[in-house]
Design a protein around this motif. Sequence first.
Motif, PDB file in Angstrom:
ATOM      1  N   ARG A  86       6.069   6.917  10.683  1.00  0.00           N
ATOM      2  CA  ARG A  86       4.879   7.514  10.078  1.00  0.00           C
ATOM      3  C   ARG A  86       3.643   7.347  10.945  1.00  0.00           C
ATOM      4  N   GLN A  87       3.532   6.205  11.625  1.00  0.00           N
ATOM      5  CA  GLN A  87       2.332   5.954  12.412  1.00  0.00           C
ATOM      6  C   GLN A  87       2.432   6.432  13.854  1.00  0.00           C
ATOM      7  N   HIS A  88       3.631   6.359  14.434  1.00  0.00           N
ATOM      8  CA  HIS A  88       3.791   6.663  15.866  1.00  0.00           C
ATOM      9  C   HIS A  88       4.772   7.793  16.137  1.00  0.00           C
ATOM     10  N   ARG A 142       7.149  15.541   9.660  1.00  0.00           N
ATOM     11  CA  ARG A 142       6.833  15.692   8.255  1.00  0.00           C
ATOM     12  C   ARG A 142       7.657  14.697   7.431  1.00  0.00           C
ATOM     13  N   ARG A 143       7.486  14.741   6.140  1.00  0.00           N
ATOM     14  CA  ARG A 143       8.202  13.812   5.257  1.00  0.00           C
ATOM     15  C   ARG A 143       9.703  13.998   5.367  1.00  0.00           C
ATOM     16  N   ARG A 144      10.155  15.226   5.497  1.00  0.00           N
ATOM     17  CA  ARG A 144      11.586  15.485   5.602  1.00  0.00           C
ATOM     18  C   ARG A 144      12.158  14.862   6.864  1.00  0.00           C
ATOM     19  N   LEU A 196      15.184   8.134   9.076  1.00  0.00           N
ATOM     20  CA  LEU A 196      15.504   6.827   8.502  1.00  0.00           C
ATOM     21  C   LEU A 196      16.970   6.737   8.098  1.00  0.00           C
ATOM     22  N   LEU A 197      17.490   7.812   7.526  1.00  0.00           N
ATOM     23  CA  LEU A 197      18.892   7.817   7.124  1.00  0.00           C
ATOM     24  C   LEU A 197      19.808   7.615   8.321  1.00  0.00           C
ATOM     25  N   GLY A 227      16.139  18.851  13.633  1.00  0.00           N
ATOM     26  CA  GLY A 227      15.161  19.650  14.368  1.00  0.00           C
ATOM     27  C   GLY A 227      14.117  18.864  15.113  1.00  0.00           C
ATOM     28  N   VAL A 228      14.476  17.709  15.688  1.00  0.00           N
ATOM     29  CA  VAL A 228      13.527  16.921  16.476  1.00  0.00           C
ATOM     30  C   VAL A 228      14.177  16.589  17.814  1.00  0.00           C
ATOM     31  N   ASP A 229      13.352  16.341  18.807  1.00  0.00           N
ATOM     32  CA  ASP A 229      13.819  15.844  20.092  1.00  0.00           C
ATOM     33  C   ASP A 229      12.912  14.707  20.533  1.00  0.00           C
TER      34      ASP A 229
END
Length: 374
Positions: free
Chosen positions: A74-76, A114-116, A122-123, A213-215
């Motif tokens: 959330r912060q970084h 985002r939150r998703r 985390l999962l 959807g992240v890299d």
Amino acid sequence: MEFFNDIVGGENPLKPSLFELIAQEQLRDLLQPALKYVLSVFAQRYPRYLLRIVNRHEEFYALIMLFVERHYLRQHNASFSENFYGLKRRRRPLFETERAKAAVGGIFPEENLRRREVWCSLLLLVGLPYIRAKAQDYFEDLGGGIDSDLIDDAGGRQIRALTEETWRGRWRRLYKKLYPWLNMGFEHWLLIYNVAYLFEKTPYYRPWLSWIGVDLRRLGIDDYRAESLAAQRSSATTPPKSPFDTLRHIFRNSPRFLLDSLKLLLPTTIFFIKFLEWWYSPSSPARSLTLSSSPLGPSIPPPALLRPHPQGLKLDGRKYGKCPICGEGIKNATALPSGYVFCYRCAYEEVEKSGRCPVTLLPARVWQLRKVLV
């Protein structure tokens, strides 16, 4: 790890190399056994409070990492190990606009997680390692990876009798056979993605990164500038007007400060543990200093050798390395409880026949013979 940002490779200097990604994964994998070792050491001293935590270590570690990883995501926009190596997670755009971004500058708000993305990360960061650890523990509980020759026949027959007829027994046997193949297939799957990422066939070094959807990218100058501005804003808050406001400010910011300071505390703790390991090692030169100044005094010398009995075997002190019984060089040196050393065959036959040491005539048994490793 800011020096990684100076490495320019290919068209995009912010793309991390495979070695950086593997290094941050190794750091993450080393945290759990390190914490388990520290808890085990303290549990020996305080078993009433820590023994249950050690027995449920996987759950305890997963709970801690859930809070730590959630804070860093959330912060970084990165996990703890990724932030430690100067990396971040970015929502991958549909079209890469590196040239346009270089011209405009700054960080696009669309890249923030985002939150998703945070909960999916985390999962996979906490839940997936926990499931794999529990699967490995269950496989070992079923006797997986243990040679059948190490288990006696009676125990093996008893286990087979208990697990042969019921559906639970059939499931255990099936799991024991399938788990090594499934685990090997999973590792090969990750290896294929590593090779594909190394040769730039895919922008994801892990398959689940494409699912959410992240890299991963290196932290750039814009990221460090944004972090410094955020730190200045937090430090420029209005001073508290009352002691109650001061306490509320401390309790509100202390967890965040503690989690952010883990990047500094982790290498310091590792250095301190390695220093203590060197300091208390038997080969450490500092150990002689601690022994000389120890309040317990110097080390206890070995006991004096027992005197030979007048009716026992006579010894010649000039024949060093000779067996007192056969008079030849000692073969397979063996010590008796009295401290005298003989050949193993000579000592065994003498003790079995007379039941005592041939020099001191003190009682001795065959099981009391001790091999001397020179």
